[in-house]
Enzyme design. Structure first.
Site, PDB file in Angstrom:
ATOM      1  N   ASN A  10      33.055  23.717  36.819  1.00 18.43           N
ATOM      2  CA  ASN A  10      31.885  23.580  37.692  1.00 18.43           C
ATOM      3  C   ASN A  10      31.326  22.174  37.494  1.00 18.43           C
ATOM      4  OD1 ASN A  10      29.461  23.725  39.018  1.00 18.43           O
ATOM      5  ND2 ASN A  10      28.534  25.245  37.643  1.00 18.43           N
ATOM      6  N   LYS A  12      29.060  20.750  39.101  1.00 18.92           N
ATOM      7  CA  LYS A  12      27.629  20.694  39.434  1.00 18.92           C
ATOM      8  C   LYS A  12      27.331  19.478  40.331  1.00 18.92           C
ATOM      9  CE  LYS A  12      26.644  23.082  35.168  1.00 18.92           C
ATOM     10  NZ  LYS A  12      25.593  23.592  34.279  1.00 18.92           N
ATOM     11  N   HIS A  96      25.045  31.479  40.412  1.00 18.47           N
ATOM     12  CA  HIS A  96      24.908  30.713  39.165  1.00 18.47           C
ATOM     13  C   HIS A  96      23.443  30.737  38.732  1.00 18.47           C
ATOM     14  CE1 HIS A  96      24.865  27.347  36.363  1.00 18.47           C
ATOM     15  NE2 HIS A  96      26.186  27.487  36.287  1.00 18.47           N
ATOM     16  N   GLU A  98      21.561  28.538  37.654  1.00 20.75           N
ATOM     17  CA  GLU A  98      20.748  27.421  38.178  1.00 20.75           C
ATOM     18  C   GLU A  98      20.308  27.699  39.613  1.00 20.75           C
ATOM     19  OE1 GLU A  98      23.545  24.325  37.215  1.00 20.75           O
ATOM     20  OE2 GLU A  98      23.161  24.658  35.087  1.00 20.75           O
ATOM     21  N   GLU A 168      27.598  34.369  31.961  1.00 26.72           N
ATOM     22  CA  GLU A 168      27.097  33.100  31.434  1.00 26.72           C
ATOM     23  C   GLU A 168      25.696  33.317  30.890  1.00 26.72           C
ATOM     24  OE1 GLU A 168      29.190  29.600  33.444  1.00 26.72           O
ATOM     25  OE2 GLU A 168      27.525  30.119  34.726  1.00 26.72           O
ATOM     26  N   GLY A 174      24.798  24.502  29.149  1.00 30.19           N
ATOM     27  CA  GLY A 174      24.388  23.104  29.009  1.00 30.19           C
ATOM     28  C   GLY A 174      23.558  22.823  27.771  1.00 30.19           C
ATOM     29  N   SER A 214      28.587  26.412  27.484  1.00 29.60           N
ATOM     30  CA  SER A 214      29.013  25.465  26.451  1.00 29.60           C
ATOM     31  C   SER A 214      30.404  25.763  25.902  1.00 29.60           C
ATOM     32  CB  SER A 214      27.975  25.400  25.324  1.00 29.60           C
ATOM     33  OG  SER A 214      26.729  24.965  25.836  1.00 29.60           O
TER      34      SER A 214
HETATM   35  C1  PEP Z   1      28.037  26.330  33.900  1.00 25.08           C
HETATM   36  O1  PEP Z   1      27.193  25.636  34.442  1.00 25.08           O
HETATM   37  O2  PEP Z   1      28.602  27.220  34.560  1.00 25.08           O
HETATM   38  C2  PEP Z   1      28.312  26.107  32.490  1.00 25.08           C
HETATM   39  C3  PEP Z   1      28.943  27.023  31.823  1.00 25.08           C
HETATM   40  O3  PEP Z   1      27.870  24.911  31.962  1.00 25.08           O
HETATM   41  P1  PEP Z   1      28.174  24.340  30.459  1.00 25.08           P
HETATM   42  O4  PEP Z   1      29.644  24.558  30.202  1.00 25.08           O
HETATM   43  O5  PEP Z   1      27.807  22.916  30.546  1.00 25.08           O
HETATM   44  O6  PEP Z   1      27.325  25.142  29.535  1.00 25.08           O
END
Ligand code: PEP
Length: 256
Positions: A10, A12, A96, A98, A168, A174, A214
């Site tokens: 992703n 973003k 997601h 976000e 997630e 992040g 992460s």
């Molecule tokens: C994501 O945004 O789906 C995600 C898992 O981000 P990160 O790997 O940066 O935590």
């Protein structure tokens, strides 16, 4: 039931079309011909055309990060499933955290998108996950359970081969904080149980549930070794071809 790993990146709101082209060129050369682990990259909308042309000759799949549930109309700033299909997009990240947090998406609005995606033959990468506050209040499974049940209302069993779920935990996205292997597996097992209550055990056993939050080369192997973790949705670490492909390598050796 064996489930092929899916490693999805992703990107973003990062990378111009030129930068996206350079990144996908590197990914293509490092992993573009293997088919043991499915790989998908999800650039921003503005980079979809160039990345689409680059993955055409490789085994890398193309995903979008969002779409609107309606096929067309007065929805300024939005894109439809059909528009994504016209660029050979095969996957779309929906729900997601976000999008839930900053753009007001709800289980109901995400459900409309999931149904619109499968009607267009797109694979929804349907995201769920609890906040830190919800986890600390012992509500993880209530929250995640409601997200699954409400996000998949009216989902037809006939389209289950398209469905990908991504767990997630919001507190791990992040932040550099990853769920331990055991914490992640515990939620994945429960999510599969809920899926089997909705769709039946045999169908649920073939649905892929990705972990996201992460994930990086250092922790990928441990997470991917868990029995109900079927891949990763990678944010930060997908912006470097080396770390993204190292995670794919971890998936290849775990699967072997
Ligand atoms: C994501 O945004 O789906 C995600 C898992 O981000 P990160 O790997 O940066 O935590």
């Amino acid at each position: 039931m064996s489930r092929k790993f899916l490693i999805a990146g992703n990107w973003k709101m990062n990378l111009t079309p030129d930068e996206s082209a350079a990144l996908v060129d590197e990914i293509n050369s490092l992993t573009g011909s293997q088919t043991s682990v499915q790989v998908c990259v999800c650039p921003p909308f503005t980079s979809l055309p160039v990345v689409s042309s680059k993955v055409e000759q490789s085994e890398v799949h193309l995903g979008a990060q969002n779409m609107h549930a309606e096929p067309s109309g007065a929805f300024t700033g939005e894109v439809s499933a059909e528009m994504l299909r016209s660029l050979y997009v095969s996957h779309v990240i929906l729900g997601h955290s976000e999008r839930r947090q900053y753009f007001g998406e709800t289980n109901a609005s995400i459900n409309s998108k999931v149904i619109a995606a499968i009607n267009a033959n797109l694979r929804p990468v349907f995201c769920i996950g609890e906040t830190l506050e919800e986890r600390e209040a012992g509500k993880t499974m209530d929250v995640v359970g409601a997200q699954v049940r409400e996000g998949l209302v009216n989902y037809p069993s006939s389209a289950l081969d398209l469905l990908v779920v991504a767990y997630e935990p919001v507190w791990a996205i992040g932040t550099g904080k990853t769920a331990t292997n055991e914490m992640a597996q515990e939620v994945h097992r429960e999510v599969r149980k809920i899926l089997s209550e909705i769709f039946g055990e045999s169908a649920a056993s073939s649905i892929r549930i990705l972990y996201g939050g992460s994930m990086k080369p250092e922790n990928a192997a441990g997470l991917l070794a868990q029995p109900d973790i079927d891949g990763g949705l990678i944010g930060g670490a997908s912006l470097s071809s080396k770390s993204f492909c190292d995670i794919i390598e971890a998936a290849l050796s775990t699967q072997a």
